[in-house]
Design an enzyme around this catalytic site. Structure first.
Site, mmCIF file in Angstrom:
data_model
loop_
_atom_site.group_PDB
_atom_site.id
_atom_site.type_symbol
_atom_site.label_atom_id
_atom_site.label_comp_id
_atom_site.label_asym_id
_atom_site.label_seq_id
_atom_site.Cartn_x
_atom_site.Cartn_y
_atom_site.Cartn_z
ATOM 1 N N THR A 362 -24.930 -44.139 121.535
ATOM 2 C CA THR A 362 -26.297 -43.676 121.781
ATOM 3 C C THR A 362 -26.282 -42.160 121.957
ATOM 4 O OG1 THR A 362 -26.267 -43.641 124.207
ATOM 5 C CG2 THR A 362 -26.748 -45.765 123.144
ATOM 6 N N ASP A 363 -27.443 -41.539 121.891
ATOM 7 C CA ASP A 363 -27.519 -40.136 122.299
ATOM 8 C C ASP A 363 -27.668 -40.113 123.834
ATOM 9 O OD1 ASP A 363 -27.618 -37.363 122.284
ATOM 10 O OD2 ASP A 363 -28.887 -37.276 120.524
#
Ligand SMILES: *[C@@H]1O[C@H](CO)[C@@H](O)[C@H](O)[C@H]1NC(C)=O
Ligand SMILES: *[C@@H]1O[C@H](CO)[C@@H](O)[C@H](O)[C@H]1NC(C)=O
Ligand SMILES: *[C@@H]1O[C@H](CO)[C@@H](O)[C@H](O)[C@H]1NC(C)=O
Length: 406
Positions: A362-363
């Site tokens: 994920t960011d």
């Protein structure tokens, strides 16, 4: 206040602090400093003399990098790509892990969480994270975001990463840490590394060979400093003129960006499983990050499916064909869906249509953002449930918070 203005203000406050620090104590709250937050600290902790607070960037690495050894390793021909099957040694290790240890392997924490007030690795803090949460991954360098210290030279960063690995193999799940950081235009977080123009400038040369060579140099500079995984290249099309991150990408032409995607991934990765001059890449941000409706970073966006397939997908497809090892998802809402919880974008499109077999990260803090920014989950349980049940996320870039593990 939007993230964009907050970031700009943060930069301004860093400059102001640099100016005022010589004039006496500046009044700044920890919250002005941004991600990870530099917390106020005393002059001394347990006999360790702390660096003065609040001075943001402090020199703690006196390594004479000019005198470091240089080396040349032979390039290993060919290319590598994520495999269909998990390596037998990894499968064996995985089977032995408890559920807590498996969850820990999915947690990625910022290095600034284990930096002591003196600018050195704080082993007590690291061991706490390992023993209590069994974390599997670390990101960023001590200087970034919540960190308060100047960049490290290659020998110093490599030493700190070695120390971290030593702790990791004795505590928690006793598995080496997976470490990665953003090196988007050369080794920009490594002191003394070659810095290239921002990606938009490299793209303006239309020179695939130049971009490929730049990527090779970046990979070697990263490996010298002990960095095996970089969060690059950025393959978002910079379509909205007001989007503040246009400079980080290769422009808005899908054909050019696709060709540069291959040039970069080939240069950074090559035969990365065997070649010690190479690093694993994380292509980002999947998908359609560069076209927020208002232009503000991380605002939501609307993109018809045919436009998505014709313009935004090809650069990622090209990079996946070149063997990209990992993919980072995009912040924000696309067509009224949080990308991080989207079965359509992360499973059907990425895994099934584009046949991506590598790791998906994920960011920053994105599973928490579902609650605080996208408002599509009521609490963290729901947010984690939505992400894990519907998508193919493997690693959560949590940054600083351990609630995911709970
Ligand atoms: C190191 O980390 C521990 C645990 O978080 C903390 O109590 C201690 O103050 C830190 N020491 C230094 C020198 O920063
Ligand atoms: C990808 O880049 C490499 C290195 O520059 C090159 O040899 C190869 O032909 C390129 N592949 C495609 C499909 O363009
Ligand atoms: C989990 O996802 C599946 C579809 O993949 C769905 O059928 C099921 O209802 C979901 N479970 C929950 C609790 O949301």
């Amino acid at each position: 206040m939007t993230k964009g203005t907050k970031r700009a203000l943060t930069l301004t406050s860093i400059l102001l602090l640099a100016l005022t620090s010589s004039l006496g104590p500046a009044s700044v709250s920890a919250n002005d400093v941004g991600y990870g937050e530099q917390k106020p600290h005393p002059d001394e902790i347990d006999g360790v003399k702390c660096l003065p607070y609040p001075v943001i960037v402090q020199e703690t690495d006196n390594t004479k990098w000019e005198t470091s050894d240089t080396y040349t390793l032979p390039e290993v021909p060919g290319t590598a790509a994520p495999l269909d099957k998990i390596d037998p040694d990894v499968s064996e290790m995985l089977c032995k892990l408890t559920i807590e240890e498996k969850v820990g392997q999915m947690m990625q924490i910022m290095m600034s969480e284990f930096m002591g007030c003196d600018g050195n690795l704080n082993k007590t803090a690291l061991i706490d994270w390992m023993d209590n949460w069994k974390i599997g991954s670390i990101l960023d360098v001590p200087s970034s975001e919540g960190g308060k210290y100047a960049w490290y030279t290659p020998p110093k960063l490599a030493d700190v990463l070695d120390e971290i690995q030593e702790v990791a193999t004795k505590h928690g799940s006793k598995i080496p840490i997976l470490y990665g950081t953003d090196l988007v235009h050369g080794g920009n977080y490594i002191k003394g590394a070659t810095i290239f123009p921002q990606s938009i400038g490299m793209a303006a040369t239309f020179n695939l060979d130049l971009v490929n060579k730049g990527a090779k140099i970046t990979a070697k500079d990263a490996r010298v400093a002990g960095v095996p995984w970089v969060f690059a290249p950025i393959l978002d099309l910079g379509v909205h003129k007001n989007w503040p991150r246009i400079y980080e990408g290769y422009g808005e032409d899908p054909l050019l960006v696709s060709k540069l995607a291959n040039a970069t991934v080939s240069g950074l990765q090559g035969n990365y499983r065997k070649d010690r001059n190479k690093v694993a890449t994380s292509i980002k941000h999947f998908i359609a990050y560069g076209v927020p409706t208002s232009g503000l970073d991380r605002e939501s966006r609307m993109v018809p499916d045919n436009t998505l397939m014709e313009y935004y997908v090809p650069p990622f497809e090209a990079a996946i064909k070149s063997g990209a090892a990992t993919v980072m998802h995009s912040y924000s809402i696309l067509n009224q869906e949080s990308v991080v919880t989207s079965e359509y974008y992360l499973k059907e499109l990425l895994r099934e249509k584009l046949k991506f077999k590598g790791m998906m990260v994920t960011d920053m803090s994105e599973i928490n953002n579902i609650i605080n920014e996208h408002y599509t989950a009521g609490d963290l349980n729901q947010a984690i449930h939505q992400t894990m049940n519907y998508t193919s996320v493997d690693l959560s870039m949590i940054a600083t918070d351990h609630e995911f593990g709970r």
